[in-house]
Scaffold this motif. Structure first.
Motif, PDB file in Angstrom:
ATOM      1  N   GLU A 187       1.058   4.330  -2.666  1.00  0.00           N
ATOM      2  CA  GLU A 187       1.006   5.751  -2.280  1.00  0.00           C
ATOM      3  C   GLU A 187       2.159   6.522  -2.941  1.00  0.00           C
ATOM      4  OE1 GLU A 187      -1.299   7.317  -0.829  1.00  0.00           O
ATOM      5  OE2 GLU A 187      -0.335   9.223  -0.297  1.00  0.00           O
ATOM      6  N   LEU A 188       3.332   5.875  -3.005  1.00  0.00           N
ATOM      7  CA  LEU A 188       4.464   6.516  -3.700  1.00  0.00           C
ATOM      8  C   LEU A 188       4.126   6.750  -5.173  1.00  0.00           C
ATOM      9  CD1 LEU A 188       7.658   4.699  -2.366  1.00  0.00           C
ATOM     10  CD2 LEU A 188       7.288   7.173  -2.389  1.00  0.00           C
TER      11      LEU A 188
ATOM     12  N   LYS B 113       2.003   9.734  -5.607  1.00  0.00           N
ATOM     13  CA  LYS B 113       2.713  11.000  -5.369  1.00  0.00           C
ATOM     14  C   LYS B 113       3.819  11.275  -6.378  1.00  0.00           C
ATOM     15  CE  LYS B 113       1.736  11.615  -0.519  1.00  0.00           C
ATOM     16  NZ  LYS B 113       2.156  11.296   0.850  1.00  0.00           N
TER      17      LYS B 113
ATOM     18  N   LEU C 247       0.838  -1.211   0.000  1.00  0.00           N
ATOM     19  CA  LEU C 247       0.000   0.000   0.000  1.00  0.00           C
ATOM     20  C   LEU C 247       0.871   1.258   0.000  1.00  0.00           C
ATOM     21  CD1 LEU C 247      -2.707  -0.814   2.697  1.00  0.00           C
ATOM     22  CD2 LEU C 247      -3.046  -0.677   0.226  1.00  0.00           C
ATOM     23  N   ASP C 248       2.019   1.179   0.664  1.00  0.00           N
ATOM     24  CA  ASP C 248       2.925   2.338   0.723  1.00  0.00           C
ATOM     25  C   ASP C 248       3.574   2.559  -0.639  1.00  0.00           C
ATOM     26  OD1 ASP C 248       2.168   2.199   3.319  1.00  0.00           O
ATOM     27  OD2 ASP C 248       4.100   1.547   4.106  1.00  0.00           O
TER      28      ASP C 248
END
Lengths: 96, 390
Positions: free
Chosen positions: B130-131, B134, B126-127
């Protein structure tokens, strides 16, 4: 990776995408709860649930006693520190 | 029993040890050889070493530490693929921290990062997603590895990326599967496993049914096992009890977490996103049919293997490294030629030394190192004597 870490759901942050805020040994982070939600246990009922979190996904509901036992085990294996460090490091990446 | 007081319930632990001892004469053993029980999962291996369970068992029981540590069985060629992907200027390569130090044929991901590749350790896929949100001008690749335990997480992340239409996110899929691997172990001529402890959290996802073939086709007992030292002791006792009573079944010691049917939403996500590969190459074990998954055609836009060119070259393990024989239980970790000398947790040569869940790292960290090295020397002397006598 395979042991997971217990945490407690404190808030549903994104109901549509099944994302909750989970408190894992004091670190609060978003966790996907798709694997613990079903008709008998809808999203609304998940608040305060103790769950076993694997790489950001709640994979199983557990009772508080099981959560405490698992945290003790992880602490003795030295894995709790590793998991928390990984979570914190990941958050730093995301904030930058 | 130097560690028994560390068990959460020493009285129960002692009772279990007594029960185990009492089964000795009720189990038939070929040529009086020790029984070999395999714990498949690296998490179990870690608990077994941390609590000294192996030393506490009678000498007619041997634990074989199976290949269930995804980092440990990752072949060098796949690490090279990761490095190639990570060194592309348009890529942010994301991975669990465990994989950073696994040696490739030229470098590890850690070295590639030091050389300037944009490699980031993340806690969760999930991280990585998110990267990607962004950094729309970059391609974010997540190194998906692990057994069925982590498959729902990467599958659900891909489904999330698809529903949001995030096009700069992909998986480099190296997930591996448990059942074909256990089957390969059972089919291997140099292995004589008498019973299995099945991985607890893989079972939490897949349920009990996939393990039935172990009992039904191969006539071996198998017990789904939790991660507490008492769980492991109890499961060893349950396997032995089956052997003593001439039974072969899937039993579930970890029912407080593992439902017989597994985790339906997780399984649903897995089957939506992944399909079996024809074969997958393992470090030490070679190629095993259907032991890995790839992404389905429908998700080719999220599949780093299809989106970028991946060399996918097979690289042989270093000759002096005996990870394969250790994984199969043919030799004990300390019997390997390089154990504790040119292969240590600080500078690992073989993958079993990299992860805390690897059998070699466990022996190194929790065993009596001088004693083990002396044992290896003695064994070598004995072998040399035998050879010159022959």
């Amino acid at each position: 990776m395979c042991l997971g870490i217990p945490g407690q759901i404190i808030e549903i942050t994104d109901k549509d995408n099944l994302i909750a805020k989970v408190d894992v040994s004091g670190v609060k982070r978003p966790v996907n709860i798709a694997c613990i939600v079903n008709d008998e246990h809808p999203v609304e009922n998940c608040i305060n649930d103790w769950v076993l979190v694997h790489v950001g996904f709640a994979m199983s509901r557990i009772d508080e006693e099981e959560a405490k036992k698992t945290l003790t085990l992880l602490n003795e294996l030295g894995e709790i520190q590793e998991e928390i460090a990984a979570m914190n490091a990941s958050q730093v990446i995301l904030e930058n | 029993m130097k560690y028994v007081d560390e068990f959460r319930d020493p009285i129960k632990a002692k009772a279990l040890f007594n029960e185990i001892h009492a089964l000795k004469d009720k189990i038939k053993r070929v040529d009086n050889k020790p029984l070999q029980l395999m714990e498949f999962c690296g998490g179990h291996t870690h608990t077994i070493f941390r609590y000294g369970i192996e030393q506490m068992l009678p000498d007619w029981i041997e634990l074989v530490h199976g290949p269930g540590c995804p980092v440990c069985v990752l072949p060098m060629g796949r690490v090279d693929d990761c490095v190639t992907l990570a060194e592309r200027p348009d890529v942010i390569f994301t991975t669990f921290g465990d994989a950073m130090r696994v040696p490739g044929s030229k470098k590890s991901l850690l070295q590639a990062k030091a050389d300037g590749a944009d490699i980031r350790m993340v806690y969760s896929p999930l991280d990585a997603l998110e990267l990607a949100r962004k950094n729309l001008d970059r391609q974010v690749i997540f190194f998906a590895l692990g057994f069925e335990t982590t498959m729902p997480s990467t599958a659900l992340t891909v489904l999330q990326a698809e529903s949001e239409g995030i096009e700069n996110f992909s998986l480099f899929c190296n997930h591996i599967t448990t059942v074909p691997t256990i089957k390969a172990i059972l089919d291997s001529p140099d292995m004589q496993i008498d019973g299995f402890l099945a991985p607890g959290h893989v079972s939490m996802v897949v349920g009990e049914k996939p393990f039935e073939f172990v009992a039904e086709t191969y006539d071996k007992p198998i017990v789904v096992t939790g991660f507490e030292p008492l769980d492991i002791l109890q499961s060893i006792w349950m396997v032995l009890k089956q052997l003593a009573e001439n039974r072969c079944e899937v039993e579930n010691q970890y029912a407080r977490i593992v439902a017989a049917t597994g985790n339906p939403p997780g399984l649903d996500a897995i089957s939506k996103v992944f399909e079996l590969r024809e074969f997958f190459e393992w470090r030490g074990l070679g190629s095993i049919d259907h032991s890995g998954v790839k992404m389905r055609e429908h998700f080719s836009g999220f599949d780093a293997e299809r989106k970028f060119s991946v060399p996918n070259i097979k690289i042989a393990d270093p000759k002096s490294c005996q990870c394969g024989e250790v994984l199969k239980g043919v030799i004990r970790p300390w019997e390997c030629k390089v154990f504790g000398s040119s292969c240590t947790p600080e500078i690992p040569m073989g993958a079993l030394m990299v992860s805390t869940e690897g059998a070699c790292a466990a022996y190194y960290n929790f065993g009596n190192l001088p004693e083990l090295l002396a044992k290896r020397k003695q064994k070598k002397l004995n072998n040399d004597t035998e050879e010159s006598a022959a």
